[in-house]
Design a protein around this motif. Structure first.
Motif, PDB file in Angstrom:
ATOM      1  N   LYS A  68       0.836  -1.204   0.000  1.00  0.00           N
ATOM      2  CA  LYS A  68       0.000   0.000   0.000  1.00  0.00           C
ATOM      3  C   LYS A  68       0.870   1.253   0.000  1.00  0.00           C
ATOM      4  O   LYS A  68       0.603   2.218  -0.732  1.00  0.00           O
ATOM      5  CB  LYS A  68      -0.920  -0.001   1.220  1.00  0.00           C
ATOM      6  CG  LYS A  68      -1.888   1.183   1.261  1.00  0.00           C
ATOM      7  CD  LYS A  68      -2.804   1.102   2.463  1.00  0.00           C
ATOM      8  CE  LYS A  68      -3.807   2.247   2.472  1.00  0.00           C
ATOM      9  NZ  LYS A  68      -3.170   3.569   2.476  1.00  0.00           N
ATOM     10  N   LEU A  69       1.911   1.235   0.831  1.00  0.00           N
ATOM     11  CA  LEU A  69       2.824   2.383   0.875  1.00  0.00           C
ATOM     12  C   LEU A  69       3.505   2.588  -0.471  1.00  0.00           C
ATOM     13  O   LEU A  69       3.671   3.722  -0.937  1.00  0.00           O
ATOM     14  CB  LEU A  69       3.872   2.174   1.979  1.00  0.00           C
ATOM     15  CG  LEU A  69       3.361   2.217   3.424  1.00  0.00           C
ATOM     16  CD1 LEU A  69       4.481   1.853   4.394  1.00  0.00           C
ATOM     17  CD2 LEU A  69       2.806   3.604   3.759  1.00  0.00           C
ATOM     18  N   GLU A  70       3.894   1.467  -1.095  1.00  0.00           N
ATOM     19  CA  GLU A  70       4.551   1.551  -2.404  1.00  0.00           C
ATOM     20  C   GLU A  70       3.591   2.083  -3.465  1.00  0.00           C
ATOM     21  O   GLU A  70       3.956   2.920  -4.299  1.00  0.00           O
ATOM     22  CB  GLU A  70       5.063   0.163  -2.806  1.00  0.00           C
ATOM     23  CG  GLU A  70       5.907   0.146  -4.076  1.00  0.00           C
ATOM     24  CD  GLU A  70       7.227   0.863  -3.915  1.00  0.00           C
ATOM     25  OE1 GLU A  70       7.795   1.288  -4.942  1.00  0.00           O
ATOM     26  OE2 GLU A  70       7.696   1.001  -2.766  1.00  0.00           O
ATOM     27  N   LEU A  71       2.338   1.576  -3.410  1.00  0.00           N
ATOM     28  CA  LEU A  71       1.326   2.053  -4.360  1.00  0.00           C
ATOM     29  C   LEU A  71       1.025   3.531  -4.149  1.00  0.00           C
ATOM     30  O   LEU A  71       0.890   4.293  -5.118  1.00  0.00           O
ATOM     31  CB  LEU A  71       0.041   1.228  -4.217  1.00  0.00           C
ATOM     32  CG  LEU A  71       0.091  -0.206  -4.744  1.00  0.00           C
ATOM     33  CD1 LEU A  71      -1.193  -0.947  -4.386  1.00  0.00           C
ATOM     34  CD2 LEU A  71       0.299  -0.219  -6.255  1.00  0.00           C
ATOM     35  N   ASP A  72       0.916   3.927  -2.871  1.00  0.00           N
ATOM     36  CA  ASP A  72       0.668   5.344  -2.574  1.00  0.00           C
ATOM     37  C   ASP A  72       1.817   6.209  -3.076  1.00  0.00           C
ATOM     38  O   ASP A  72       1.604   7.306  -3.615  1.00  0.00           O
ATOM     39  CB  ASP A  72       0.487   5.547  -1.063  1.00  0.00           C
ATOM     40  CG  ASP A  72      -0.824   4.969  -0.555  1.00  0.00           C
ATOM     41  OD1 ASP A  72      -1.715   4.717  -1.392  1.00  0.00           O
ATOM     42  OD2 ASP A  72      -0.953   4.751   0.669  1.00  0.00           O
ATOM     43  N   LYS A  73       3.028   5.698  -2.894  1.00  0.00           N
ATOM     44  CA  LYS A  73       4.205   6.429  -3.352  1.00  0.00           C
ATOM     45  C   LYS A  73       4.195   6.568  -4.875  1.00  0.00           C
ATOM     46  O   LYS A  73       4.453   7.656  -5.422  1.00  0.00           O
ATOM     47  CB  LYS A  73       5.468   5.695  -2.895  1.00  0.00           C
ATOM     48  CG  LYS A  73       6.760   6.396  -3.287  1.00  0.00           C
ATOM     49  CD  LYS A  73       7.962   5.603  -2.796  1.00  0.00           C
ATOM     50  CE  LYS A  73       9.267   6.269  -3.230  1.00  0.00           C
ATOM     51  NZ  LYS A  73      10.449   5.490  -2.775  1.00  0.00           N
ATOM     52  N   LEU A  75       1.568   6.335  -6.773  1.00  0.00           N
ATOM     53  CA  LEU A  75       0.432   7.178  -7.145  1.00  0.00           C
ATOM     54  C   LEU A  75       0.793   8.654  -7.034  1.00  0.00           C
ATOM     55  O   LEU A  75       0.484   9.452  -7.921  1.00  0.00           O
ATOM     56  CB  LEU A  75      -0.769   6.854  -6.247  1.00  0.00           C
ATOM     57  CG  LEU A  75      -2.048   7.653  -6.513  1.00  0.00           C
ATOM     58  CD1 LEU A  75      -2.546   7.411  -7.932  1.00  0.00           C
ATOM     59  CD2 LEU A  75      -3.131   7.285  -5.504  1.00  0.00           C
ATOM     60  N   GLU A  76       1.457   9.010  -5.942  1.00  0.00           N
ATOM     61  CA  GLU A  76       1.870  10.403  -5.759  1.00  0.00           C
ATOM     62  C   GLU A  76       2.873  10.821  -6.831  1.00  0.00           C
ATOM     63  O   GLU A  76       2.844  11.952  -7.324  1.00  0.00           O
ATOM     64  CB  GLU A  76       2.483  10.592  -4.365  1.00  0.00           C
ATOM     65  CG  GLU A  76       1.485  10.516  -3.228  1.00  0.00           C
ATOM     66  CD  GLU A  76       0.387  11.555  -3.370  1.00  0.00           C
ATOM     67  OE1 GLU A  76       0.701  12.706  -3.745  1.00  0.00           O
ATOM     68  OE2 GLU A  76      -0.776  11.215  -3.126  1.00  0.00           O
ATOM     69  N   SER A  77       3.749   9.867  -7.183  1.00  0.00           N
ATOM     70  CA  SER A  77       4.732  10.158  -8.231  1.00  0.00           C
ATOM     71  C   SER A  77       4.045  10.411  -9.563  1.00  0.00           C
ATOM     72  O   SER A  77       4.375  11.359 -10.287  1.00  0.00           O
ATOM     73  CB  SER A  77       5.713   8.986  -8.356  1.00  0.00           C
ATOM     74  OG  SER A  77       6.622   9.205  -9.409  1.00  0.00           O
ATOM     75  N   HIS A  78       3.046   9.555  -9.889  1.00  0.00           N
ATOM     76  CA  HIS A  78       2.302   9.732 -11.138  1.00  0.00           C
ATOM     77  C   HIS A  78       1.489  11.026 -11.111  1.00  0.00           C
ATOM     78  O   HIS A  78       1.388  11.724 -12.131  1.00  0.00           O
ATOM     79  CB  HIS A  78       1.375   8.541 -11.378  1.00  0.00           C
ATOM     80  CG  HIS A  78       2.087   7.302 -11.828  1.00  0.00           C
ATOM     81  ND1 HIS A  78       2.878   7.264 -12.955  1.00  0.00           N
ATOM     82  CD2 HIS A  78       2.146   6.054 -11.303  1.00  0.00           C
ATOM     83  CE1 HIS A  78       3.378   6.048 -13.111  1.00  0.00           C
ATOM     84  NE2 HIS A  78       2.955   5.293 -12.118  1.00  0.00           N
ATOM     85  N   LYS A  79       0.909  11.330  -9.946  1.00  0.00           N
ATOM     86  CA  LYS A  79       0.163  12.588  -9.826  1.00  0.00           C
ATOM     87  C   LYS A  79       1.079  13.780 -10.082  1.00  0.00           C
ATOM     88  O   LYS A  79       0.695  14.747 -10.746  1.00  0.00           O
ATOM     89  CB  LYS A  79      -0.451  12.699  -8.426  1.00  0.00           C
ATOM     90  CG  LYS A  79      -1.691  11.855  -8.207  1.00  0.00           C
ATOM     91  CD  LYS A  79      -2.249  12.082  -6.810  1.00  0.00           C
ATOM     92  CE  LYS A  79      -3.519  11.284  -6.570  1.00  0.00           C
ATOM     93  NZ  LYS A  79      -4.051  11.497  -5.198  1.00  0.00           N
ATOM     94  N   SER A  80       2.284  13.687  -9.532  1.00  0.00           N
ATOM     95  CA  SER A  80       3.249  14.769  -9.715  1.00  0.00           C
ATOM     96  C   SER A  80       3.624  14.920 -11.185  1.00  0.00           C
ATOM     97  O   SER A  80       3.704  16.036 -11.709  1.00  0.00           O
ATOM     98  CB  SER A  80       4.499  14.487  -8.877  1.00  0.00           C
ATOM     99  OG  SER A  80       5.479  15.482  -9.082  1.00  0.00           O
TER     100      SER A  80
END
Length: 230
Positions: A68-73, A75-80
């Protein structure tokens, strides 16, 4: 006691009642002892299995949390990245819109300049003391070429409808200019003079001050729509 059991004990060498009782007691307690150790073994195994299950659950929960932490990370990277791409596109769009607005302004300014010089050149009544007609002709021709050349260089910024309107304006200006200058006013032939007057009137009133004005109005509306001006 059943005869078969007596025979069984006799074969084992157990003949007295005391021996039989002892043997029975040993068998009974041996069974209980076996059951005790068997049950204890089951409980130990159950405890081990429960421990393994809890460890597995904890490991699974830990792995799920890590995922989950990796996916969130990610996801945030893709959002950025998406935000950055969006900002870059916005900057490019803003620059394109700014460039286009500048070109629209310049082109419309050249259109107004050409329209004024054409009207001055083709006006049926020339004011006394005004510049010579030949000079007006030269200015009108230069302004017409300037407008046409500027549009040709920046046509890529306009949609097909806008280009169609501008091309129609150009064609009508050229037609009016050519008809007005087709016959020189200095020719002595009266018929030619009448023809010249007719063509000059048609060029000035029907083309320059009717068709071109209508096209110019369409172009203004189109430019305002392009620039988002209501």
């Amino acid at each position: 006691m059943d005869v078969k059991w007596i025979e069984f004990f006799t074969e084992l060498g157990v003949t007295t009642a005391g021996q039989i009782l002892v043997f029975i007691a040993i068998g009974f307690f041996g069974k209980k002892l076996f059951e005790f150790f068997f049950n204890a073994s089951i409980e130990i195994k159950k405890a081990e299995l429960n421990t393994e299950l809890e460890n597995f659950k904890q490991n699974l929960s830990s792995e799920a949390q890590n995922h989950k932490l990796e996916l969130d990370k990610n996801l945030e990277s893709h959002k950025s990245l998406l935000s950055q791409a969006s900002q870059e596109n916005q900057i490019r769009f803003s620059k394109l819109h700014s460039d286009r607005a500048e070109i629209v302004k310049n082109l419309y300014s050249k259109l107004v300049t050409m329209e004024k010089s054409m009207n001055s050149f083709m006006a049926p009544f020339q004011a006394a003391g005004d510049i010579p007609l030949e000079e007006k002709r030269r200015i009108a021709a230069n302004d017409g070429n300037d407008f046409s050349d500027y549009f040709d260089s920046n046509e890529i910024f306009f949609n097909e409808n806008t280009c169609s309107i501008i091309n129609s304006i150009n064609e009508n200006f050229e037609k009016a200019f050519n008809e007005f200058t087709a016959i020189s006013p200095g020719q002595p032939n009266a018929q030619n003079e009448i023809l010249r007057m007719h063509k000059s009137m048609n060029a000035y009133y029907d083309i320059l001050n009717k068709k071109v004005v209508e096209l110019k109005s369409k172009l203004k509306a189109d430019f305002r729509d392009t620039l988002g001006v209501k």
